[in-house]
Enzyme design. Structure first.
Site, PDB file in Angstrom:
ATOM      1  N   HIS A 150      86.177  16.015 -74.088  1.00 48.33           N
ATOM      2  CA  HIS A 150      87.096  17.018 -73.555  1.00 48.33           C
ATOM      3  C   HIS A 150      86.491  18.419 -73.672  1.00 48.33           C
ATOM      4  O   HIS A 150      86.560  19.217 -72.749  1.00 48.33           O
ATOM      5  CB  HIS A 150      88.421  17.009 -74.331  1.00 48.33           C
ATOM      6  N   ARG A 160      84.651  10.092 -66.187  1.00 46.07           N
ATOM      7  CA  ARG A 160      83.663   9.467 -67.088  1.00 46.07           C
ATOM      8  C   ARG A 160      82.867   8.387 -66.398  1.00 46.07           C
ATOM      9  O   ARG A 160      81.678   8.273 -66.548  1.00 46.07           O
ATOM     10  CB  ARG A 160      84.373   8.865 -68.306  1.00 46.07           C
ATOM     11  N   SER A 189      89.773   9.370 -76.497  1.00 44.17           N
ATOM     12  CA  SER A 189      90.677   9.588 -77.631  1.00 44.17           C
ATOM     13  C   SER A 189      91.049   8.255 -78.268  1.00 44.17           C
ATOM     14  O   SER A 189      91.163   8.159 -79.499  1.00 44.17           O
ATOM     15  CB  SER A 189      91.956  10.290 -77.162  1.00 44.17           C
TER      16      SER A 189
HETATM   17  P1  ADP Z   1      95.121  11.468 -69.860  1.00 43.66           P
HETATM   18  O1  ADP Z   1      96.121  10.831 -70.754  1.00 43.66           O
HETATM   19  O2  ADP Z   1      95.676  12.428 -68.871  1.00 43.66           O
HETATM   20  O3  ADP Z   1      94.082  10.539 -69.268  1.00 43.66           O
HETATM   21  P2  ADP Z   1      93.151  12.398 -71.701  1.00 43.66           P
HETATM   22  O4  ADP Z   1      93.464  13.325 -72.806  1.00 43.66           O
HETATM   23  O5  ADP Z   1      92.725  11.018 -72.062  1.00 43.66           O
HETATM   24  O6  ADP Z   1      94.409  12.460 -70.810  1.00 43.66           O
HETATM   25  O7  ADP Z   1      92.046  13.021 -70.752  1.00 43.66           O
HETATM   26  C1  ADP Z   1      92.238  14.247 -70.096  1.00 43.66           C
HETATM   27  C2  ADP Z   1      91.139  14.441 -69.075  1.00 43.66           C
HETATM   28  O8  ADP Z   1      89.893  14.486 -69.725  1.00 43.66           O
HETATM   29  C3  ADP Z   1      91.019  13.353 -68.027  1.00 43.66           C
HETATM   30  O9  ADP Z   1      90.627  13.952 -66.814  1.00 43.66           O
HETATM   31  C4  ADP Z   1      89.896  12.480 -68.547  1.00 43.66           C
HETATM   32  O10 ADP Z   1      89.216  11.808 -67.504  1.00 43.66           O
HETATM   33  C5  ADP Z   1      89.017  13.534 -69.171  1.00 43.66           C
HETATM   34  N1  ADP Z   1      88.183  12.988 -70.241  1.00 43.66           N
HETATM   35  C6  ADP Z   1      88.563  12.238 -71.288  1.00 43.66           C
HETATM   36  N2  ADP Z   1      87.515  11.905 -72.065  1.00 43.66           N
HETATM   37  C7  ADP Z   1      86.420  12.469 -71.463  1.00 43.66           C
HETATM   38  C8  ADP Z   1      85.018  12.464 -71.736  1.00 43.66           C
HETATM   39  N3  ADP Z   1      84.510  11.790 -72.770  1.00 43.66           N
HETATM   40  N4  ADP Z   1      84.217  13.152 -70.899  1.00 43.66           N
HETATM   41  C9  ADP Z   1      84.723  13.792 -69.844  1.00 43.66           C
HETATM   42  N5  ADP Z   1      86.023  13.818 -69.508  1.00 43.66           N
HETATM   43  C10 ADP Z   1      86.863  13.167 -70.301  1.00 43.66           C
END
Ligand code: ADP
Length: 162
Positions: free
Chosen positions: A17, A90, A128
């Site tokens: 993130h 990702r 996460s």
């Molecule tokens: P959601 O529940 O909306 O999927 P997340 O907190 O899991 O929320 O993720 C928020 C955003 O961050 C999403 O666009 C997700 O694709 C992106 N994201 C999550 N992990 C990564 C990562 N390791 N690298 C790049 N983007 C990520």
């Protein structure tokens, strides 16, 4: 002034993130990180904790604000005068879902566009849910999350830092 929203659950915020946040903050004048109150997912960390973690890990980036939001993302974006939604991709597995959401949001409000940033390769597998799982078994999460929140995650998982 171009305002962007980076929405997500951030349960908890990861280095993946943070990579997206860092890069998105350079593309807009102000980046609002929207932490979703999501009734369909039961988060491990409370809203206050998730917001506090993001504030701590982004304290050196000047054009960031962190806010909780509930309800429709396009409504939240409109209320903040944002014209850009930022999402991270990702892998191809993210694509289908993200495409559908982006098209829906654009249908709901054609003044808002979604911009996808592809993850840096070193963080492409970080999520996460993986962090929560590793912490719950007392494994080493330091390479996945920013240093300053590591202790809090172990505390929540009821584990000591290995
Ligand atoms: P959601 O529940 O909306 O999927 P997340 O907190 O899991 O929320 O993720 C928020 C955003 O961050 C999403 O666009 C997700 O694709 C992106 N994201 C999550 N992990 C990564 C990562 N390791 N690298 C790049 N983007 C990520």
């Amino acid at each position: 002034m171009r305002i962007g929203i980076y929405p997500g659950s951030f349960d908890p915020v990861t280095r993946g993130h943070l990579d997206i946040i860092d890069r998105a903050a350079r593309l807009v004048d102000e980046l609002v990180i929207g932490v979703l109150v999501n009734s369909s997912k039961k988060p491990l960390f409370s809203m206050e904790e998730r917001v506090d973690f993001i504030r701590r890990v982004t304290k050196n980036i000047p054009n960031i604000t962190v806010e909780a939001y509930d309800g429709l993302l396009v409504e939240f974006a409109k209320s903040r005068n944002a014209s850009v939604l930022v999402r991270g991709l990702r892998a191809v597995t993210d694509f289908e879902y993200e495409l559908q959401i982006a098209q829906t949001n654009h249908k709901l409000d054609s003044s808002i566009d979604t911009v996808f940033l592809t993850t840096s390769v070193e963080y492409s597998y970080v999520s996460s849910s993986i962090v929560r799982e590793i912490a719950s078994y007392g494994g080493d999460i330091r390479q996945f999350v920013p240093e300053c929140i590591v202790d809090d995650i172990y505390k929540k998982a009821g584990r000591k830092q290995p």
